[in-house]
Scaffold this active site. Sequence first.
Site, PDB file in Angstrom:
ATOM      1  N   TRP A   1      54.944   0.504  58.901  1.00 36.96           N
ATOM      2  CA  TRP A   1      53.520   0.728  59.444  1.00 36.96           C
ATOM      3  C   TRP A   1      53.861   1.934  60.228  1.00 36.96           C
ATOM      4  O   TRP A   1      52.710   2.173  60.961  1.00 36.96           O
ATOM      5  CB  TRP A   1      54.062  -0.482  60.301  1.00 36.96           C
ATOM      6  CG  TRP A   1      54.686  -0.759  61.916  1.00 36.96           C
ATOM      7  CD1 TRP A   1      56.053   0.040  62.215  1.00 36.96           C
ATOM      8  CD2 TRP A   1      54.537  -1.131  62.851  1.00 36.96           C
ATOM      9  NE1 TRP A   1      56.933  -0.636  63.019  1.00 36.96           N
ATOM     10  CE2 TRP A   1      55.649  -1.163  63.730  1.00 36.96           C
ATOM     11  CE3 TRP A   1      53.341  -1.067  63.771  1.00 36.96           C
ATOM     12  CZ2 TRP A   1      55.397  -1.668  65.403  1.00 36.96           C
ATOM     13  CZ3 TRP A   1      52.741  -0.933  65.389  1.00 36.96           C
ATOM     14  CH2 TRP A   1      53.976  -1.405  65.937  1.00 36.96           C
ATOM     15  N   ASP A   2      55.647   2.330  60.700  1.00 40.41           N
ATOM     16  CA  ASP A   2      55.333   3.468  60.891  1.00 40.41           C
ATOM     17  C   ASP A   2      54.384   5.072  60.140  1.00 40.41           C
ATOM     18  O   ASP A   2      53.374   5.481  61.094  1.00 40.41           O
ATOM     19  CB  ASP A   2      57.024   4.384  60.499  1.00 40.41           C
ATOM     20  CG  ASP A   2      57.419   3.482  61.369  1.00 40.41           C
ATOM     21  OD1 ASP A   2      58.888   4.513  62.541  1.00 40.41           O
ATOM     22  OD2 ASP A   2      57.385   2.450  61.235  1.00 40.41           O
TER      23      ASP A   2
ATOM     24  N   ASN B   1      60.404  -2.651  54.108  1.00 42.95           N
ATOM     25  CA  ASN B   1      60.072  -2.151  55.021  1.00 42.95           C
ATOM     26  C   ASN B   1      60.215  -0.838  55.198  1.00 42.95           C
ATOM     27  O   ASN B   1      59.244  -0.451  56.260  1.00 42.95           O
ATOM     28  CB  ASN B   1      61.155  -2.849  56.063  1.00 42.95           C
ATOM     29  CG  ASN B   1      61.830  -1.938  57.578  1.00 42.95           C
ATOM     30  OD1 ASN B   1      62.478  -3.341  58.605  1.00 42.95           O
ATOM     31  ND2 ASN B   1      61.555  -1.556  57.841  1.00 42.95           N
TER      32      ASN B   1
ATOM     33  N   SER C   1      59.261  -7.181  54.893  1.00 38.23           N
ATOM     34  CA  SER C   1      58.132  -6.034  54.961  1.00 38.23           C
ATOM     35  C   SER C   1      57.718  -5.717  56.664  1.00 38.23           C
ATOM     36  O   SER C   1      59.195  -5.363  57.171  1.00 38.23           O
ATOM     37  CB  SER C   1      56.519  -6.725  54.414  1.00 38.23           C
ATOM     38  OG  SER C   1      55.688  -6.190  54.532  1.00 38.23           O
ATOM     39  N   GLN C   2      57.137  -4.921  56.623  1.00 34.89           N
ATOM     40  CA  GLN C   2      57.038  -4.701  57.898  1.00 34.89           C
ATOM     41  C   GLN C   2      54.780  -4.994  58.265  1.00 34.89           C
ATOM     42  O   GLN C   2      54.339  -5.673  57.994  1.00 34.89           O
ATOM     43  CB  GLN C   2      56.394  -3.427  58.660  1.00 34.89           C
ATOM     44  CG  GLN C   2      58.521  -2.772  58.687  1.00 34.89           C
ATOM     45  CD  GLN C   2      58.806  -2.036  59.780  1.00 34.89           C
ATOM     46  OE1 GLN C   2      57.848  -0.434  59.204  1.00 34.89           O
ATOM     47  NE2 GLN C   2      59.295  -1.719  60.685  1.00 34.89           N
TER      48      GLN C   2
ATOM     49  N   ARG D   1      72.269  -7.527  59.283  1.00 33.26           N
ATOM     50  CA  ARG D   1      71.772  -6.436  58.562  1.00 33.26           C
ATOM     51  C   ARG D   1      72.656  -5.059  58.087  1.00 33.26           C
ATOM     52  O   ARG D   1      73.597  -4.826  58.964  1.00 33.26           O
ATOM     53  CB  ARG D   1      70.101  -6.183  59.511  1.00 33.26           C
ATOM     54  CG  ARG D   1      69.427  -6.941  59.643  1.00 33.26           C
ATOM     55  CD  ARG D   1      68.615  -5.748  60.523  1.00 33.26           C
ATOM     56  NE  ARG D   1      69.485  -6.279  61.878  1.00 33.26           N
ATOM     57  CZ  ARG D   1      69.234  -5.332  62.730  1.00 33.26           C
ATOM     58  NH1 ARG D   1      68.311  -4.310  62.750  1.00 33.26           N
ATOM     59  NH2 ARG D   1      69.995  -5.330  64.426  1.00 33.26           N
TER      60      ARG D   1
ATOM     61  N   GLU E   1      72.102  -2.124  57.861  1.00 33.47           N
ATOM     62  CA  GLU E   1      71.411  -0.925  58.579  1.00 33.47           C
ATOM     63  C   GLU E   1      72.493  -0.894  60.181  1.00 33.47           C
ATOM     64  O   GLU E   1      72.401  -0.137  60.995  1.00 33.47           O
ATOM     65  CB  GLU E   1      70.661   0.106  58.755  1.00 33.47           C
ATOM     66  CG  GLU E   1      69.205  -1.498  59.378  1.00 33.47           C
ATOM     67  CD  GLU E   1      69.278  -2.342  58.256  1.00 33.47           C
ATOM     68  OE1 GLU E   1      67.814  -3.365  59.227  1.00 33.47           O
ATOM     69  OE2 GLU E   1      69.500  -2.964  57.654  1.00 33.47           O
TER      70      GLU E   1
ATOM     71  N   ASP F   1      62.132  -4.281  67.247  1.00 35.08           N
ATOM     72  CA  ASP F   1      63.169  -4.733  67.253  1.00 35.08           C
ATOM     73  C   ASP F   1      63.919  -3.792  68.426  1.00 35.08           C
ATOM     74  O   ASP F   1      63.966  -2.461  68.117  1.00 35.08           O
ATOM     75  CB  ASP F   1      63.937  -4.646  65.544  1.00 35.08           C
ATOM     76  CG  ASP F   1      63.607  -3.550  65.628  1.00 35.08           C
ATOM     77  OD1 ASP F   1      62.312  -2.428  65.158  1.00 35.08           O
ATOM     78  OD2 ASP F   1      63.988  -2.673  64.160  1.00 35.08           O
TER      79      ASP F   1
ATOM     80  N   GLU G   1      60.772   8.932  70.153  1.00 35.64           N
ATOM     81  CA  GLU G   1      59.889   7.857  69.450  1.00 35.64           C
ATOM     82  C   GLU G   1      59.355   7.000  70.529  1.00 35.64           C
ATOM     83  O   GLU G   1      58.785   6.210  70.169  1.00 35.64           O
ATOM     84  CB  GLU G   1      60.980   6.969  68.725  1.00 35.64           C
ATOM     85  CG  GLU G   1      61.805   6.663  69.596  1.00 35.64           C
ATOM     86  CD  GLU G   1      63.316   5.739  68.592  1.00 35.64           C
ATOM     87  OE1 GLU G   1      62.642   4.770  68.065  1.00 35.64           O
ATOM     88  OE2 GLU G   1      64.324   5.676  68.711  1.00 35.64           O
TER      89      GLU G   1
END
Length: 549
Positions: free
Chosen positions: A175-176, A212, A222-223, A292, A294, A326, A509
């Site tokens: 989505w970014d 994602n 996904s996102q 996760r 990450e 998140d 960001e």
Amino acid sequence: MFNQKIRNEESEALAIDVELCYEADPYELKLDEMLDAEPEPEVIEGLPASDALTPADRYLELFENVQRARIFSDSKTFPDCAPKKDPLDILIHYRRIKRKPGFDLRRFVEENFWPPELRDSEYVSDPDKSLKEHIDTLWPVLTREPQDHIPGSSLLALPQSYIVPGGRFSETYYWDSYFTMLGLAESGREDLLKCMADNFAWMIERYGHIPNGNRTYYLSRSQPPVFALMVELFEEDGVRGAKRYLDHLKMEYSFWMDGADSLIPNQAYRHVVRMPDGSLLNRYWDDRDTPRDESWIEDVETAQHSGRPPNEVYRDLRAGAASGWDYSSRWLRDTSRLASIRTTQFIPIDLNAFLFKLENTIANLSGLKGDKETQALFKQKASARRAAVTRYLWDEENGLFRDYDWRREQQALFSAASVVPLYVGMATHEQADRLALAVRARLLTPRGILATEYESGEQWDYPNGWAPLQWMAIQGFKLYGHDVLGNEIAHNWLETVNHFYRDHHKLIEKYHIAEGTPREGGGGEYPLQDGFGWTNGVVRRLIGLYGEP
């Protein structure tokens, strides 16, 4: 084996939903029928099984020990490392020598793995450049070229060039990328728009959905589904005909609606929830229920403080990552505790608005192709979703959209996600009028709109503002005739970003916008990131519309 693991996790997750909603016997027959009819998940279709393994799958106790030892300050670093030789050989060698006197885990990692490349960290901005010039010079810095897949690496090679956000994020994000593309179009970078269009269509073909991000550890989720918005942007900027992507849009829709036809009221499966009145709405979901890769150590610690079965907490943390928010008070039962996260129990307003857009886009493109039957079907789906959103997610008393806790059967918190129905044209004019009053009273600041009213310590909450939320609010309110509010948000945000740029010569960001001088946003599980993809994209588009601040 990997397919079966995901299949088992989905079965377990559905069983959890069943246990909380129904008596067992008649429903478990339904569950068996659903699983028998379900095709194998598509997340690794076309990939060798070994290439779909996440680093946690591949390195097992080595991965866990590296994360527990905090060899790297950022949990994402080790999953992004590439092995210098065959991963199995590394694991076998580790098992042979780990108990020998003098074994040094840090040295072992350095000898066997290449650290991730952070090319944009070497970039030095020119303080004499205007904000517009700075953004235009950043696109090459944030561009990654196609590369052969490194055996054993978590990075999934893409066929065309792509933009990364910057900082620790050295892969493309779903989505970014839409908000980044807004700026690419404004900068005249149709070449990169075309590349990214090809990449996302390719991922849908290969994996059955857009992950994602292009890492193996993102394949299970996904996102926010914004491919329909991308297709609209491609069409506006002449990238290629929108009708070319109709099949890809249908494939994405199938991913989000998997299992819907077999559900009965008050039942959920993966991304779909059958509401008490029989209508269908969607939630965020991840096919795994493990920490996760990450954020491994952070997830383990969160689960330890939750008092719930760890796999439930991991699933909700993963679903929260799939939301793009998140993390946020939106997903928390207790806004002061991340361990109270319940993402899968919420029906999010933004997700269902994006799916409304997807349904309408499929309907419209089907009509252009002369497929009147599909056009009518998806128009009906969109209409049914709008009605269900109004019934469950519209707060008539306060005049705003909220997420909905379908376990507790009550509306949840108010957030800037409530502007998405306006952005995609799902709201009525009366709803837009009332929402404009709520946003002005509760979220608007002289620096932009806040993500939420709640100061939880999470990054998608007060006092932070985020570029994608500003863009959707600006365009959403203007679509419904609230130009004054939309323009005010735009000017406020441009001044915020420009003020910070003049002082620090960079874009970031997220921004602290609650009071005082605009400054770095805080909160969350990782340090603030510079770069930054979607901030660049939104600001570049706004400069095209409003001029430089």
